[in-house]
Design a protein around this motif. Structure first.
Motif, PDB file in Angstrom:
ATOM      1  N   TRP A  26     -46.989  67.522 -16.281  1.00 20.96           N
ATOM      2  CA  TRP A  26     -47.426  67.331 -14.898  1.00 20.96           C
ATOM      3  C   TRP A  26     -46.225  66.963 -14.026  1.00 20.96           C
ATOM      4  O   TRP A  26     -46.085  67.478 -12.905  1.00 20.96           O
ATOM      5  CB  TRP A  26     -48.493  66.236 -14.847  1.00 20.96           C
ATOM      6  N   ILE A  27     -45.363  66.096 -14.534  1.00 15.52           N
ATOM      7  CA  ILE A  27     -44.170  65.672 -13.787  1.00 15.52           C
ATOM      8  C   ILE A  27     -43.273  66.872 -13.459  1.00 15.52           C
ATOM      9  O   ILE A  27     -42.717  66.951 -12.363  1.00 15.52           O
ATOM     10  CB  ILE A  27     -43.385  64.600 -14.576  1.00 15.52           C
ATOM     11  N   LYS A  28     -43.148  67.809 -14.392  1.00 15.65           N
ATOM     12  CA  LYS A  28     -42.307  68.994 -14.161  1.00 15.65           C
ATOM     13  C   LYS A  28     -42.756  69.765 -12.916  1.00 15.65           C
ATOM     14  O   LYS A  28     -41.934  70.327 -12.201  1.00 15.65           O
ATOM     15  CB  LYS A  28     -42.343  69.930 -15.368  1.00 15.65           C
ATOM     16  N   PHE A  29     -44.049  69.795 -12.673  1.00 12.53           N
ATOM     17  CA  PHE A  29     -44.579  70.570 -11.550  1.00 12.53           C
ATOM     18  C   PHE A  29     -44.784  69.758 -10.277  1.00 12.53           C
ATOM     19  O   PHE A  29     -44.898  70.326  -9.197  1.00 12.53           O
ATOM     20  CB  PHE A  29     -45.899  71.240 -11.952  1.00 12.53           C
ATOM     21  N   HIS A  30     -44.846  68.443 -10.396  1.00 10.89           N
ATOM     22  CA  HIS A  30     -45.152  67.610  -9.225  1.00 10.89           C
ATOM     23  C   HIS A  30     -44.070  66.594  -8.891  1.00 10.89           C
ATOM     24  O   HIS A  30     -44.218  65.863  -7.919  1.00 10.89           O
ATOM     25  CB  HIS A  30     -46.475  66.863  -9.445  1.00 10.89           C
ATOM     26  N   SER A  31     -43.055  66.468  -9.659  1.00 14.14           N
ATOM     27  CA  SER A  31     -41.961  65.496  -9.560  1.00 14.14           C
ATOM     28  C   SER A  31     -42.400  64.128 -10.068  1.00 14.14           C
ATOM     29  O   SER A  31     -43.591  63.797 -10.089  1.00 14.14           O
ATOM     30  CB  SER A  31     -41.405  65.379  -8.139  1.00 14.14           C
ATOM     31  N   GLU A  32     -41.408  63.357 -10.479  1.00 15.23           N
ATOM     32  CA  GLU A  32     -41.702  62.040 -11.039  1.00 15.23           C
ATOM     33  C   GLU A  32     -42.309  61.130  -9.989  1.00 15.23           C
ATOM     34  O   GLU A  32     -41.911  61.138  -8.828  1.00 15.23           O
ATOM     35  CB  GLU A  32     -40.427  61.409 -11.604  1.00 15.23           C
ATOM     36  N   GLU A  33     -43.260  60.341 -10.419  1.00 16.46           N
ATOM     37  CA  GLU A  33     -43.914  59.404  -9.518  1.00 16.46           C
ATOM     38  C   GLU A  33     -42.959  58.255  -9.187  1.00 16.46           C
ATOM     39  O   GLU A  33     -42.080  57.922  -9.963  1.00 16.46           O
ATOM     40  CB  GLU A  33     -45.170  58.843 -10.176  1.00 16.46           C
ATOM     41  N   GLY A  34     -43.170  57.662  -8.033  1.00 19.77           N
ATOM     42  CA  GLY A  34     -42.384  56.497  -7.650  1.00 19.77           C
ATOM     43  C   GLY A  34     -42.862  55.258  -8.384  1.00 19.77           C
ATOM     44  O   GLY A  34     -43.934  55.237  -8.982  1.00 19.77           O
ATOM     45  N   ARG A  35     -42.062  54.237  -8.312  1.00 23.93           N
ATOM     46  CA  ARG A  35     -42.441  52.966  -8.937  1.00 23.93           C
ATOM     47  C   ARG A  35     -43.421  52.222  -8.045  1.00 23.93           C
ATOM     48  O   ARG A  35     -43.337  52.295  -6.822  1.00 23.93           O
ATOM     49  CB  ARG A  35     -41.215  52.105  -9.183  1.00 23.93           C
ATOM     50  N   LEU A  36     -44.346  51.523  -8.667  1.00 25.79           N
ATOM     51  CA  LEU A  36     -45.301  50.721  -7.919  1.00 25.79           C
ATOM     52  C   LEU A  36     -44.614  49.448  -7.440  1.00 25.79           C
ATOM     53  O   LEU A  36     -43.903  48.795  -8.206  1.00 25.79           O
ATOM     54  CB  LEU A  36     -46.503  50.369  -8.799  1.00 25.79           C
ATOM     55  N   PRO A  37     -44.785  49.078  -6.175  1.00 20.97           N
ATOM     56  CA  PRO A  37     -44.064  47.925  -5.636  1.00 20.97           C
ATOM     57  C   PRO A  37     -44.225  46.638  -6.450  1.00 20.97           C
ATOM     58  O   PRO A  37     -43.257  45.948  -6.726  1.00 20.97           O
ATOM     59  CB  PRO A  37     -44.650  47.752  -4.234  1.00 20.97           C
ATOM     60  N   SER A  38     -45.429  46.323  -6.864  1.00 27.51           N
ATOM     61  CA  SER A  38     -45.630  45.068  -7.593  1.00 27.51           C
ATOM     62  C   SER A  38     -45.274  45.179  -9.082  1.00 27.51           C
ATOM     63  O   SER A  38     -45.203  44.175  -9.776  1.00 27.51           O
ATOM     64  CB  SER A  38     -47.068  44.588  -7.443  1.00 27.51           C
TER      65      SER A  38
END
Length: 113
Positions: A26-38
């Protein structure tokens, strides 16, 4: 007990790896998710593993454990987390577990590559 629970244990081990590989795809097609602030100290990959562990998080009373060990064909929750993850090269890499440590043993049990 392992013989009674082996098919379910294998399903846990293969299921978590299949889920992880699907997430990586999924990451390959949508890019890596950002980090959650908390939860910024954890990477998205680490949060994947943490969410799996939290799924099995429960307090097991002595009576419950006795019932599990004598009547049911399930592993205790703690083993349903520890064993698949300690045998996962991906988990060890994502958490940088030292080789030979409890969560990154040198000899791993692999069901499939």
């Amino acid at each position: 007990m392992a013989r009674r629970t082996s098919t379910e244990d294998q399903a846990d081990a293969t299921g978590i790896i299949a889920g992880y590989l699907a997430y990586q795809n999924w990451i390959k097609f949508h890019s890596e998710e950002g980090r959650l602030p908390s939860l910024g100290k954890y990477t998205p990959n680490q949060l994947f593993w943490i969410s799996y562990g939290r799924f099995w998080c429960a307090l097991e009373s002595d009576d419950y454990i006795k019932h599990f060990l004598t009547r049911l064909r399930h592993s205790r929750y703690m083993y349903r987390v520890q064993i698949p993850l300690m045998n996962s090269e991906e988990f060890s890499k994502d958490f940088k577990c030292p080789s030979g440590s409890k969560m990154n043993p040198v000899k791993k049990c692999k069901i499939w590559n």
